[in-house]
Design a protein around this motif. Structure first.
Motif, PDB file in Angstrom:
ATOM      1  N   LEU A 107       0.819  -1.169   0.004  1.00  0.00           N
ATOM      2  CA  LEU A 107      -0.049   0.098  -0.135  1.00  0.00           C
ATOM      3  C   LEU A 107       0.877   1.108   0.020  1.00  0.00           C
ATOM      4  O   LEU A 107       1.882   1.351   0.735  1.00  0.00           O
ATOM      5  CB  LEU A 107      -0.666  -0.112   1.464  1.00  0.00           C
ATOM      6  N   ASN A 130       0.988   5.246   0.420  1.00  0.00           N
ATOM      7  CA  ASN A 130       0.143   6.613   0.709  1.00  0.00           C
ATOM      8  C   ASN A 130       1.034   7.813   0.351  1.00  0.00           C
ATOM      9  O   ASN A 130       2.136   7.718   0.622  1.00  0.00           O
ATOM     10  CB  ASN A 130       0.129   6.680   2.225  1.00  0.00           C
ATOM     11  N   TYR A 153       1.200  11.907   1.106  1.00  0.00           N
ATOM     12  CA  TYR A 153       0.626  12.905   2.076  1.00  0.00           C
ATOM     13  C   TYR A 153       1.255  14.171   1.497  1.00  0.00           C
ATOM     14  O   TYR A 153       2.400  14.142   1.203  1.00  0.00           O
ATOM     15  CB  TYR A 153       1.303  12.665   3.614  1.00  0.00           C
ATOM     16  N   HIS A 168      -5.944   3.877  13.735  1.00  0.00           N
ATOM     17  CA  HIS A 168      -6.488   2.730  13.242  1.00  0.00           C
ATOM     18  C   HIS A 168      -5.598   1.233  13.442  1.00  0.00           C
ATOM     19  O   HIS A 168      -4.419   1.673  13.813  1.00  0.00           O
ATOM     20  CB  HIS A 168      -6.703   2.680  11.811  1.00  0.00           C
ATOM     21  N   SER A 184       7.333  -0.643   6.884  1.00  0.00           N
ATOM     22  CA  SER A 184       6.903   0.607   6.368  1.00  0.00           C
ATOM     23  C   SER A 184       8.310   1.480   5.849  1.00  0.00           C
ATOM     24  O   SER A 184       9.159   1.546   6.703  1.00  0.00           O
ATOM     25  CB  SER A 184       6.032   1.525   7.284  1.00  0.00           C
ATOM     26  N   PHE A 200       4.295  10.149  13.670  1.00  0.00           N
ATOM     27  CA  PHE A 200       3.673   8.860  13.699  1.00  0.00           C
ATOM     28  C   PHE A 200       3.269   8.589  15.221  1.00  0.00           C
ATOM     29  O   PHE A 200       3.889   9.012  15.963  1.00  0.00           O
ATOM     30  CB  PHE A 200       4.719   7.608  13.408  1.00  0.00           C
ATOM     31  N   PHE A 216       1.807   6.156  17.682  1.00  0.00           N
ATOM     32  CA  PHE A 216       2.082   4.718  17.986  1.00  0.00           C
ATOM     33  C   PHE A 216       1.329   4.287  19.305  1.00  0.00           C
ATOM     34  O   PHE A 216       1.539   4.782  20.406  1.00  0.00           O
ATOM     35  CB  PHE A 216       3.602   4.351  18.347  1.00  0.00           C
ATOM     36  N   ALA A 241       3.624  -6.227  18.546  1.00  0.00           N
ATOM     37  CA  ALA A 241       3.279  -4.554  18.058  1.00  0.00           C
ATOM     38  C   ALA A 241       2.395  -4.769  16.663  1.00  0.00           C
ATOM     39  O   ALA A 241       1.813  -3.555  16.461  1.00  0.00           O
ATOM     40  CB  ALA A 241       4.443  -3.925  17.583  1.00  0.00           C
ATOM     41  N   ARG A 242       2.193  -5.742  16.259  1.00  0.00           N
ATOM     42  CA  ARG A 242       1.593  -5.998  14.795  1.00  0.00           C
ATOM     43  C   ARG A 242       0.003  -5.390  14.863  1.00  0.00           C
ATOM     44  O   ARG A 242      -0.464  -4.840  13.713  1.00  0.00           O
ATOM     45  CB  ARG A 242       1.491  -7.529  14.469  1.00  0.00           C
ATOM     46  N   ARG A 262      -1.106  -3.199  16.968  1.00  0.00           N
ATOM     47  CA  ARG A 262      -1.269  -1.844  17.980  1.00  0.00           C
ATOM     48  C   ARG A 262      -1.742  -0.801  16.965  1.00  0.00           C
ATOM     49  O   ARG A 262      -1.576  -0.666  15.680  1.00  0.00           O
ATOM     50  CB  ARG A 262       0.206  -1.534  18.352  1.00  0.00           C
ATOM     51  N   HIS A 291      -2.459   2.753  15.366  1.00  0.00           N
ATOM     52  CA  HIS A 291      -1.370   3.892  14.923  1.00  0.00           C
ATOM     53  C   HIS A 291      -2.176   4.721  13.810  1.00  0.00           C
ATOM     54  O   HIS A 291      -3.217   4.403  13.456  1.00  0.00           O
ATOM     55  CB  HIS A 291      -0.454   2.844  14.134  1.00  0.00           C
ATOM     56  N   VAL A 297      -1.166   8.887  11.777  1.00  0.00           N
ATOM     57  CA  VAL A 297      -0.195   9.899  11.417  1.00  0.00           C
ATOM     58  C   VAL A 297      -0.884  11.162  11.991  1.00  0.00           C
ATOM     59  O   VAL A 297      -2.048  11.553  11.182  1.00  0.00           O
ATOM     60  CB  VAL A 297       0.391   9.803  10.026  1.00  0.00           C
ATOM     61  N   ASN A 347       4.923   6.896   1.738  1.00  0.00           N
ATOM     62  CA  ASN A 347       4.995   5.719   2.714  1.00  0.00           C
ATOM     63  C   ASN A 347       4.607   4.544   1.966  1.00  0.00           C
ATOM     64  O   ASN A 347       3.528   4.503   1.540  1.00  0.00           O
ATOM     65  CB  ASN A 347       4.216   5.856   3.857  1.00  0.00           C
ATOM     66  N   THR A 403       3.982   0.616   2.795  1.00  0.00           N
ATOM     67  CA  THR A 403       3.803  -0.440   3.384  1.00  0.00           C
ATOM     68  C   THR A 403       3.565  -1.823   2.702  1.00  0.00           C
ATOM     69  O   THR A 403       2.811  -1.912   2.194  1.00  0.00           O
ATOM     70  CB  THR A 403       2.671  -0.003   4.570  1.00  0.00           C
ATOM     71  N   ARG A 433       3.241  -5.698   3.071  1.00  0.00           N
ATOM     72  CA  ARG A 433       2.275  -6.590   3.887  1.00  0.00           C
ATOM     73  C   ARG A 433       2.310  -7.973   3.262  1.00  0.00           C
ATOM     74  O   ARG A 433       2.242  -8.166   2.013  1.00  0.00           O
ATOM     75  CB  ARG A 433       0.963  -6.108   4.019  1.00  0.00           C
TER      76      ARG A 433
END
Ligand code: MD3
Ligand code: FE
Length: 222
Positions: free
Chosen positions: A127, A129, A131, A140, A154, A163, A165, A191-192, A194, A196, A198, A215, A217, A219
């Motif tokens: 993905l 992104n 900005y 989310h 990322s 960011f 967290f 942490a997967r 959690r 997070h 921006v 960014n 990411t 996956r």
């Protein structure tokens, strides 16, 4: 040998020093500047991806236009519309497959994953992104993937961002982590899942990207 003895006396392994590894939390590792040397190649490959699958503003199931523009590459792409969030092999804007994952994206992600202790990361989705100043991403969890044992990697390029967290519950207090051009973060294990997000980006300009932050990411979605 003398140099090896000096290395052995340090309490961090050599690879942690080389890549300035910072552990944010169990499972979350920041590699400052890890992608800086590859930025030109990553951005050239990104330009080929967006020629095939242009950036677009998707709509959330609640009907809100996302402020970050997005696209994808790889076998699967993350999409949202009024019907929900999902991964799909077809770009709904073009009706075609997403562009293939560039080798440069895969290499930086797998190298970073290995540094963070994930040896067999085989991402099938990236993905992307975009900005601009004032763009944000609300808090989310990433939970549309099939297998949460795989990390998410990322890669931040362009102007800096802060960011957020958080924890495993939306209401948990979140930490602010500045992310700059070239920083790579690996989020796995505990942490997967959690929360997070921006914060709205500040006005800024980057030598290679102008008023933008990109960014990537990577996956394992399917
Ligand atoms: C922590 N992107 O695309 S990357 C996203 O900077 C996303 O564009 C943000 O959140 C961005 O879903 C943050 C860092 C990130 C990605 C996935 C995570 C952090 C994560 C999954 C679990 C915990
Ligand atoms: Fe996310």
């Amino acid at each position: 040998m003398m140099t090896m003895d000096l290395f052995d006396d340090l309490d961090a392994p050599a690879w942690a020093i080389e890549s300035r590894l910072e552990q944010l939390a169990p499972g979350a590792v920041v590699l400052r500047g890890f992608a800086t040397a590859n930025a030109i190649t990553l951005l050239a490959d990104l330009n080929r991806v967006i020629a095939d699958a242009p950036f677009r503003h998707m709509v959330t199931p609640g009907g809100f236009r996302m402020s970050a523009a997005m696209t994808n590459c790889g076998a699967l792409g993350w999409v949202t519309d009024r019907t929900g969030y999902r991964y799909d092999a077809i770009d709904p804007e073009t009706g075609r497959d997403w562009p293939p994952m560039p080798e440069s994206f895969l290499r930086v992600a797998q190298d970073a994953a290995v540094r963070a202790g994930f040896e067999d990361f085989e991402p099938d989705a990236c993905l992307i992104n975009r900005y601009e100043p004032a763009t944000r991403l609300s808090l989310h969890q990433d939970r549309n993937e099939r297998d949460f044992t795989a990390p998410i990697v990322s890669v931040s390029l362009g102007i800096p961002a802060v960011f957020l967290f958080g924890g495993l519950n939306r209401a948990d207090k979140s930490r602010r982590v500045p992310l700059a051009h070239g920083d790579v973060v690996v989020w796995g294990g505990p942490a997967r899942l959690r929360y997070h997000g921006v914060l709205p980006l500040k006005e800024a300009s980057h030598a290679m990207l102008g008023r933008q932050r990109i960014n990537l990411t990577l996956r394992r979605a399917g």
